[in-house]
Design a protein around this motif. Structure first.
Motif, PDB file in Angstrom:
ATOM      1  N   ALA A 192       0.837  -1.208   0.000  1.00 32.06           N
ATOM      2  CA  ALA A 192       0.000   0.000   0.000  1.00 32.06           C
ATOM      3  C   ALA A 192       0.873   1.260   0.000  1.00 32.06           C
ATOM      4  CB  ALA A 192      -0.937  -0.007   1.210  1.00 32.06           C
ATOM      5  N   ALA A 193       1.912   1.264   0.817  1.00 29.23           N
ATOM      6  CA  ALA A 193       2.794   2.441   0.905  1.00 29.23           C
ATOM      7  C   ALA A 193       3.535   2.683  -0.410  1.00 29.23           C
ATOM      8  CB  ALA A 193       3.783   2.261   2.055  1.00 29.23           C
ATOM      9  N   TYR A 194       4.120   1.636  -0.986  1.00 29.64           N
ATOM     10  CA  TYR A 194       4.873   1.815  -2.231  1.00 29.64           C
ATOM     11  C   TYR A 194       3.945   2.090  -3.422  1.00 29.64           C
ATOM     12  CZ  TYR A 194       9.486   0.888  -0.340  1.00 29.64           C
ATOM     13  OH  TYR A 194      10.679   0.984   0.361  1.00 29.64           O
ATOM     14  N   ALA A 195       2.745   1.543  -3.417  1.00 34.17           N
ATOM     15  CA  ALA A 195       1.799   1.801  -4.516  1.00 34.17           C
ATOM     16  C   ALA A 195       1.436   3.285  -4.543  1.00 34.17           C
ATOM     17  CB  ALA A 195       0.552   0.938  -4.364  1.00 34.17           C
ATOM     18  N   ARG A 196       1.228   3.877  -3.355  1.00 36.50           N
ATOM     19  CA  ARG A 196       0.953   5.320  -3.293  1.00 36.50           C
ATOM     20  C   ARG A 196       2.143   6.101  -3.844  1.00 36.50           C
ATOM     21  NH1 ARG A 196      -1.384   3.882   1.532  1.00 36.50           N
ATOM     22  NH2 ARG A 196       0.474   4.407   2.736  1.00 36.50           N
ATOM     23  N   LYS A 197       3.331   5.711  -3.418  1.00 40.00           N
ATOM     24  CA  LYS A 197       4.554   6.408  -3.841  1.00 40.00           C
ATOM     25  C   LYS A 197       4.768   6.285  -5.355  1.00 40.00           C
ATOM     26  CE  LYS A 197       9.395   6.758  -2.513  1.00 40.00           C
ATOM     27  NZ  LYS A 197      10.422   6.323  -1.587  1.00 40.00           N
ATOM     28  N   MET A 198       4.430   5.137  -5.923  1.00 40.66           N
ATOM     29  CA  MET A 198       4.660   4.872  -7.350  1.00 40.66           C
ATOM     30  C   MET A 198       3.451   5.251  -8.205  1.00 40.66           C
ATOM     31  SD  MET A 198       6.573   1.192  -6.859  1.00 40.66           S
ATOM     32  CE  MET A 198       6.962   0.917  -8.607  1.00 40.66           C
ATOM     33  N   ASP A 199       2.352   5.647  -7.542  1.00 39.11           N
ATOM     34  CA  ASP A 199       1.126   6.028  -8.232  1.00 39.11           C
ATOM     35  C   ASP A 199       0.613   4.894  -9.122  1.00 39.11           C
ATOM     36  OD1 ASP A 199      -1.011   7.705  -8.786  1.00 39.11           O
ATOM     37  OD2 ASP A 199      -0.024   8.578 -10.543  1.00 39.11           O
ATOM     38  N   VAL A 200       0.499   3.693  -8.519  1.00 40.15           N
ATOM     39  CA  VAL A 200      -0.041   2.532  -9.227  1.00 40.15           C
ATOM     40  C   VAL A 200      -1.132   1.887  -8.371  1.00 40.15           C
ATOM     41  CG1 VAL A 200       2.058   2.036 -10.541  1.00 40.15           C
ATOM     42  CG2 VAL A 200       1.723   0.944  -8.306  1.00 40.15           C
ATOM     43  N   THR A 201      -1.963   1.095  -9.021  1.00 41.45           N
ATOM     44  CA  THR A 201      -2.981   0.331  -8.308  1.00 41.45           C
ATOM     45  C   THR A 201      -2.609  -1.146  -8.417  1.00 41.45           C
ATOM     46  OG1 THR A 201      -4.326   0.108 -10.290  1.00 41.45           O
ATOM     47  CG2 THR A 201      -4.803   1.999  -8.847  1.00 41.45           C
ATOM     48  N   TYR A 202      -3.261  -1.954  -7.616  1.00 40.98           N
ATOM     49  CA  TYR A 202      -3.030  -3.398  -7.657  1.00 40.98           C
ATOM     50  C   TYR A 202      -4.292  -4.095  -7.190  1.00 40.98           C
ATOM     51  CZ  TYR A 202      -2.172  -2.630  -2.680  1.00 40.98           C
ATOM     52  OH  TYR A 202      -2.308  -2.263  -1.366  1.00 40.98           O
ATOM     53  N   GLY A 203      -4.354  -5.381  -7.447  1.00 37.33           N
ATOM     54  CA  GLY A 203      -5.528  -6.167  -7.065  1.00 37.33           C
ATOM     55  C   GLY A 203      -5.303  -6.894  -5.752  1.00 37.33           C
ATOM     56  N   ARG A 204      -5.478  -8.172  -5.805  1.00 34.35           N
ATOM     57  CA  ARG A 204      -5.384  -9.040  -4.629  1.00 34.35           C
ATOM     58  C   ARG A 204      -3.910  -9.329  -4.296  1.00 34.35           C
ATOM     59  NH1 ARG A 204      -8.039 -12.642  -7.024  1.00 34.35           N
ATOM     60  NH2 ARG A 204      -6.366 -14.079  -7.450  1.00 34.35           N
ATOM     61  N   ILE A 205      -3.616  -9.490  -3.028  1.00 36.04           N
ATOM     62  CA  ILE A 205      -2.281  -9.913  -2.584  1.00 36.04           C
ATOM     63  C   ILE A 205      -2.407 -11.340  -2.062  1.00 36.04           C
ATOM     64  CG2 ILE A 205      -0.442  -9.585  -0.884  1.00 36.04           C
ATOM     65  CD1 ILE A 205      -0.991  -6.587  -1.014  1.00 36.04           C
ATOM     66  N   THR A 206      -1.578 -12.236  -2.589  1.00 37.74           N
ATOM     67  CA  THR A 206      -1.580 -13.632  -2.148  1.00 37.74           C
ATOM     68  C   THR A 206      -0.196 -13.969  -1.619  1.00 37.74           C
ATOM     69  OG1 THR A 206      -3.183 -14.158  -3.878  1.00 37.74           O
ATOM     70  CG2 THR A 206      -2.047 -16.008  -2.863  1.00 37.74           C
ATOM     71  N   ILE A 207      -0.162 -14.684  -0.523  1.00 42.66           N
ATOM     72  CA  ILE A 207       1.107 -15.109   0.067  1.00 42.66           C
ATOM     73  C   ILE A 207       1.293 -16.583  -0.261  1.00 42.66           C
ATOM     74  CG2 ILE A 207       2.447 -15.327   2.193  1.00 42.66           C
ATOM     75  CD1 ILE A 207       1.719 -12.403   1.317  1.00 42.66           C
ATOM     76  N   ARG A 208       2.448 -16.917  -0.800  1.00 48.70           N
ATOM     77  CA  ARG A 208       2.722 -18.286  -1.235  1.00 48.70           C
ATOM     78  C   ARG A 208       4.076 -18.762  -0.729  1.00 48.70           C
ATOM     79  NH1 ARG A 208       0.292 -18.365  -7.331  1.00 48.70           N
ATOM     80  NH2 ARG A 208      -1.791 -17.897  -6.639  1.00 48.70           N
ATOM     81  N   GLU A 209       4.326 -20.032  -1.028  1.00 44.40           N
ATOM     82  CA  GLU A 209       5.645 -20.616  -0.771  1.00 44.40           C
ATOM     83  C   GLU A 209       6.073 -21.281  -2.081  1.00 44.40           C
ATOM     84  OE1 GLU A 209       7.756 -23.027   2.741  1.00 44.40           O
ATOM     85  OE2 GLU A 209       5.977 -24.013   1.949  1.00 44.40           O
ATOM     86  N   GLN A 210       6.818 -20.538  -2.880  1.00 45.33           N
ATOM     87  CA  GLN A 210       7.266 -21.047  -4.169  1.00 45.33           C
ATOM     88  C   GLN A 210       8.782 -21.187  -4.142  1.00 45.33           C
ATOM     89  OE1 GLN A 210       5.236 -17.704  -6.153  1.00 45.33           O
ATOM     90  NE2 GLN A 210       4.408 -19.249  -7.520  1.00 45.33           N
ATOM     91  N   LYS A 211       9.268 -22.296  -4.653  1.00 49.90           N
ATOM     92  CA  LYS A 211      10.714 -22.546  -4.614  1.00 49.90           C
ATOM     93  C   LYS A 211      11.488 -21.695  -5.614  1.00 49.90           C
ATOM     94  CE  LYS A 211      10.957 -26.357  -1.895  1.00 49.90           C
ATOM     95  NZ  LYS A 211      11.833 -26.592  -0.797  1.00 49.90           N
ATOM     96  N   THR A 212      10.842 -21.206  -6.663  1.00 49.05           N
ATOM     97  CA  THR A 212      11.598 -20.514  -7.709  1.00 49.05           C
ATOM     98  C   THR A 212      11.249 -19.042  -7.865  1.00 49.05           C
ATOM     99  OG1 THR A 212       9.981 -21.192  -9.371  1.00 49.05           O
ATOM    100  CG2 THR A 212      11.900 -22.629  -9.070  1.00 49.05           C
ATOM    101  N   ARG A 213      10.314 -18.522  -7.095  1.00 47.08           N
ATOM    102  CA  ARG A 213       9.927 -17.118  -7.246  1.00 47.08           C
ATOM    103  C   ARG A 213       9.797 -16.423  -5.899  1.00 47.08           C
ATOM    104  NH1 ARG A 213       5.796 -15.772 -11.903  1.00 47.08           N
ATOM    105  NH2 ARG A 213       6.896 -16.789 -13.576  1.00 47.08           N
ATOM    106  N   TRP A 214      10.192 -15.163  -5.890  1.00 49.26           N
ATOM    107  CA  TRP A 214      10.013 -14.354  -4.684  1.00 49.26           C
ATOM    108  C   TRP A 214       8.733 -13.551  -4.776  1.00 49.26           C
ATOM    109  CZ3 TRP A 214      12.577 -16.446  -1.174  1.00 49.26           C
ATOM    110  CH2 TRP A 214      13.850 -16.969  -1.414  1.00 49.26           C
TER     111      TRP A 214
END
Length: 190
Positions: A94-116
Motif C-alpha cells: 500500500a505504501a509503495y503503490a501510493r509512492k509509485m502512483d499505481v494500483t493493484y488487485g489481490r495480494i496472495t502469500i505463497r511458498e514457491q521454490k523458484t519465485r520471490w
C-alpha cells in the motif's frame, strides 16, 4: 540439430520472449514463444552457454538435502509466518503503490521454490512468505519490483528505470537475493 553441453526442457507458450531457468536441482528449462524457430532458440542457448553452465555448477555444489528438511515446520508455525507475511506485504505494498502512483488487485502469500514474487496482468500480486526472513530493504525491493510491473509488464530497460526511480540502489538487493536467497529456505529452529 545443434547440441549443447547440458540437457534442457523446452516449453513453448504464448509468451513473447525467450527465457532460461536453472532450478536449484540444476535442471535447465527454456521457455519460448510458440512460433519461434529452433535455430533462434539454439543460437540463444549458445550465447548463454557459459551462464547456464555456471548456474548448473552452482546447483551441483549445493548439498542434496534441503536445509528445510533439517527442521520441518509445523503447520501452525507455517501459518503464523504466512499470516505475518500477509500483514507486512499488505502494509508495504500500500505504501509503495501510493509512492509509485499505481494500483493493484489481490495480494496472495505463497511458498514457491523458484519465485520471490509475481504480478499478473490483472494486477494481482503474489509474494513468497519466506522473504520475511530477508533484510527489510530486500523485501521492499521485491514489492517495488512487482509494483513496477503495473507500469511495465516485462523486464525491459523501461521497467528497471521505474524500479530505479523509487529505489536507485535496487541492484544491491537483487544481488543479495541471488547470493543469499537460498538461506531463506532454512527453517527457523523451533
Amino acid at each position: 540439430m545443434i547440441s549443447h553441453p547440458f540437457p534442457y526442457r523446452l516449453i513453448r507458450s504464448n509468451r513473447k520472449t525467450l527465457a532460461i531457468q536453472v532450478s536449484v536441482s540444476g535442471q535447465v528449462i527454456v521457455r519460448a514463444p510458440r512460433t519461434m524457430s529452433d535455430s533462434t532458440i539454439h543460437r540463444f542457448l549458445s550465447q548463454k552457454e557459459s551462464w547456464v553452465l555456471e548456474h548448473i555448477s552452482r546447483a551441483a555444489s549445493i548439498p542434496s538435502q534441503s536445509p528445510a528438511e533439517d527442521h520441518p515446520l509445523s503447520d501452525f508455525r507455517r501459518s503464523y509466518y504466512m499470516e505475518s507475511a500477509r500483514k507486512i506485504f499488505k502494509r508495504k505494498t500500500a505504501a509503495y503503490a501510493r509512492k509509485m502512483d499505481v494500483t493493484y488487485g489481490r495480494i496472495t502469500i505463497r511458498e514457491q521454490k523458484t519465485r520471490w514474487g509475481s504480478c499478473t496482468s490483472e494486477g494481482n500480486l503474489n509474494f513468497n512468505w519466506r522473504l520475511i526472513f530477508a533484510p527489510e530493504k530486500v523485501l521492499d525491493y521485491v514489492v517495488v519490483h512487482e509494483l513496477a510491473h503495473r507500469k511495465e509488464m516485462n523486464h525491459s530497460p523501461a521497467f528497471y528505470a521505474v524500479v530505479a526511480s523509487v529505489m536507485p540502489e535496487y541492484k544491491t538487493y537483487e544481488k543479495w537475493l541471488r547470493d543469499n536467497g537460498r538461506t531463506l529456505w532454512q527453517n527457523p529452529t523451533p
